[in-house]
Design an enzyme around this catalytic site. Structure first.
Site, short mmCIF file in Angstrom:
data_model
loop_
_atom_site.label_atom_id
_atom_site.label_comp_id
_atom_site.label_asym_id
_atom_site.label_seq_id
_atom_site.Cartn_x
_atom_site.Cartn_y
_atom_site.Cartn_z
N TYR A 52 0.83 -1.28 -0.11
CA TYR A 52 -0.12 0.00 0.03
C TYR A 52 0.99 1.24 -0.01
CZ TYR A 52 -4.03 -3.04 0.28
OH TYR A 52 -5.01 -4.07 0.11
N ASN A 92 -12.84 2.39 -6.05
CA ASN A 92 -11.44 2.84 -6.05
C ASN A 92 -10.89 3.24 -4.71
OD1 ASN A 92 -11.69 1.89 -8.56
ND2 ASN A 92 -11.74 3.99 -9.55
N VAL A 93 -9.76 2.99 -4.71
CA VAL A 93 -8.99 3.56 -3.19
C VAL A 93 -8.27 4.63 -3.66
CG1 VAL A 93 -9.37 1.16 -2.00
CG2 VAL A 93 -7.34 1.71 -3.40
N HIS A 111 -14.60 0.79 -0.61
CA HIS A 111 -13.61 0.03 -0.41
C HIS A 111 -12.36 0.52 0.16
CE1 HIS A 111 -15.13 -3.10 -3.38
NE2 HIS A 111 -15.69 -3.38 -2.61
N CYS A 119 -6.73 3.03 13.27
CA CYS A 119 -6.23 2.29 14.56
C CYS A 119 -6.90 1.05 14.55
CB CYS A 119 -6.26 3.45 15.59
SG CYS A 119 -6.10 2.40 17.19
N SER A 180 -15.80 -4.76 -13.47
CA SER A 180 -15.93 -5.86 -14.01
C SER A 180 -16.99 -6.70 -13.44
CB SER A 180 -14.66 -6.69 -13.77
OG SER A 180 -14.53 -6.89 -12.29
N ASN A 203 -17.76 0.38 -20.65
CA ASN A 203 -16.64 -0.68 -20.32
C ASN A 203 -15.91 -0.97 -21.50
OD1 ASN A 203 -15.04 -3.02 -19.41
ND2 ASN A 203 -16.27 -2.77 -17.78
N LEU A 204 -14.81 -1.49 -21.67
CA LEU A 204 -14.19 -1.70 -22.73
C LEU A 204 -14.39 -2.92 -23.34
CD1 LEU A 204 -10.37 -1.37 -21.77
CD2 LEU A 204 -11.38 0.34 -23.03
N ALA A 221 -13.42 4.92 -20.71
CA ALA A 221 -14.37 5.74 -20.15
C ALA A 221 -14.12 7.16 -20.49
CB ALA A 221 -14.41 5.60 -18.57
P1 NAD Z 1 -11.61 -4.74 -12.03
O1 NAD Z 1 -10.03 -4.47 -12.37
O2 NAD Z 1 -12.11 -6.01 -11.65
O3 NAD Z 1 -12.13 -4.26 -13.48
C1 NAD Z 1 -11.64 -3.24 -14.28
C2 NAD Z 1 -13.07 -3.09 -15.42
O4 NAD Z 1 -12.53 -1.83 -16.17
C3 NAD Z 1 -12.59 -4.28 -16.38
O5 NAD Z 1 -13.88 -4.83 -16.77
C4 NAD Z 1 -12.18 -3.62 -17.68
O6 NAD Z 1 -12.71 -4.14 -18.92
C5 NAD Z 1 -12.57 -2.11 -17.53
N1 NAD Z 1 -11.86 -1.34 -17.99
C6 NAD Z 1 -10.57 -1.19 -17.99
N2 NAD Z 1 -10.00 -0.07 -18.77
C7 NAD Z 1 -11.03 0.79 -18.72
C8 NAD Z 1 -11.38 2.01 -19.55
N3 NAD Z 1 -10.47 2.82 -19.98
N4 NAD Z 1 -12.55 2.54 -19.75
C9 NAD Z 1 -13.64 1.85 -19.44
N5 NAD Z 1 -13.47 0.53 -18.61
C10 NAD Z 1 -12.49 -0.15 -18.41
O7 NAD Z 1 -12.19 -3.59 -11.13
P2 NAD Z 1 -13.41 -3.30 -10.03
O8 NAD Z 1 -14.67 -4.36 -10.72
O9 NAD Z 1 -13.23 -2.16 -9.59
O10 NAD Z 1 -12.75 -4.43 -8.89
C11 NAD Z 1 -11.32 -4.38 -8.37
C12 NAD Z 1 -11.31 -4.22 -7.06
O11 NAD Z 1 -9.80 -3.83 -6.64
C13 NAD Z 1 -12.18 -2.97 -6.49
O12 NAD Z 1 -12.73 -3.39 -5.28
C14 NAD Z 1 -10.93 -1.85 -6.21
O13 NAD Z 1 -11.03 -1.52 -5.04
C15 NAD Z 1 -9.55 -2.82 -6.26
N6 NAD Z 1 -8.74 -1.87 -7.16
C16 NAD Z 1 -8.58 -0.20 -7.08
C17 NAD Z 1 -7.86 0.38 -7.90
C18 NAD Z 1 -7.96 1.95 -7.78
O14 NAD Z 1 -8.35 2.48 -6.87
N7 NAD Z 1 -7.58 2.67 -8.90
C19 NAD Z 1 -7.05 -0.25 -8.92
C20 NAD Z 1 -7.04 -1.70 -8.96
C21 NAD Z 1 -7.83 -2.42 -8.06
#
Ligand code: NAD
Length: 237
Positions: A52, A92-93, A111, A119, A180, A203-204, A221
């Site tokens: 992290y 997203n985090v 998340h 703490c 996803s 989504n892609l 996006a």
């Molecule tokens: P995921 O990684 O499982 O899926 C990402 C999705 O985004 C895929 O379906 C992919 O096809 C799509 N994608 C990729 N690039 C794209 C774009 N440019 N435009 C539109 N769509 C696009 O993500 P999730 O469903 O969020 O689950 C992952 C878990 O991991 C989450 O709980 C998250 O907290 C964590 N995570 C967070 C981050 C972050 O904060 N940026 C990064 C990685 C993982």
């Protein structure tokens, strides 16, 4: 109109932050059970702190993209309206939604957040230093070893669930961006909206929850959202 926007790792992909599923279920080359589970943290806390810390450091090298800014535009527009309400829920985090123009309180990080630590004794949440480890002194108990990243790991209960469920119940437009559909309960949100709700997935690719949506906008996006939001806002005004 009541709008709920759910975002996932895909919205930050164009900013240079790797998604999760695209990399075969690995998160930045680590098995999720090692870096995103309470068991992984007990087994090897140093690995988890390091992981992290690296994610937090990466935030300094990336910037928000047009998709984050479009969502901020829509939410800020609705905040000034008496007829419309829009809420962002993100998995997203990272802090790119905030950097894209939203206030902290406007973003429901279900998340958790990389920039925060918690703490484990008092459950109090604080801003995290860039480097957090087992030697970091806790601001509340003044001891080392009690702090963990303020991240919801697999098996833990996400934040804002009750608030999310109550909004989903009366949602007219549900927008899912860059997720996803693998991670629950977020993957279920679309199915909790009423039948009258318009459900749009950006989504892609198709995802495993695509069949539940009314409309699919396929592509990046950052390419799709600016025009989509402008058209939507014209309709709202
Ligand atoms: P995921 O990684 O499982 O899926 C990402 C999705 O985004 C895929 O379906 C992919 O096809 C799509 N994608 C990729 N690039 C794209 C774009 N440019 N435009 C539109 N769509 C696009 O993500 P999730 O469903 O969020 O689950 C992952 C878990 O991991 C989450 O709980 C998250 O907290 C964590 N995570 C967070 C981050 C972050 O904060 N940026 C990064 C990685 C993982």
């Amino acid at each position: 109109m009541n709008i709920v926007i759910l975002t996932g790792a895909g919205i930050s992909a164009e900013s240079g932050i790797k998604t999760f599923r695209d990399a075969n279920g690995l998160w930045e080359n680590h098995a999720v059970e090692d870096v995103a589970s309470p068991e992984g943290f007990s087994r090897d806390p140093q690995l988890v702190y390091r992981f992290y810390n690296a994610r937090r450091a990466q935030l300094q090298e990336v910037a928000d993209n047009p998709a984050h800014r479009s969502i901020a535009k829509l939410i800020n527009y609705c905040k000034n309206s008496t007829k419309h309400h829009a809420q962002l829920i993100t998995q997203n985090v990272d802090d790119l939604h905030e950097r894209g123009g939203l206030k902290d309180q406007d973003v429901w990080h279900m998340h958790g957040e990389l920039k925060k630590m918690r703490c484990q004794k008092s459950a109090q949440v604080f801003t995290s230093p860039l480097h957090l480890d087992e030697k970091t002194l806790c601001p509340c108990c003044h001891q080392a070893g009690n702090l963990r990243p303020h991240i919801v790991w697999f098996g833990e209960i996400p934040f804002y669930l009750e608030e999310a469920f109550s909004l989903l119940n009366k949602c007219d437009l549900f927008l899912s961006v860059g997720t996803s559909g693998f991670v629950y309960p977020a993957a279920q949100f679309v199915s909790m909206t009423p039948e009258t709700c318009r459900r749009v997935e950006i989504n892609l690719n198709d995802t495993q929850i695509s069949p539940v949506f009314d409309q699919h906008l396929t592509g990046k996006a950052g390419d799709i959202l600016p025009d989509y939001v402008d058209e939507l806002m014209e309709g709202l005004s």
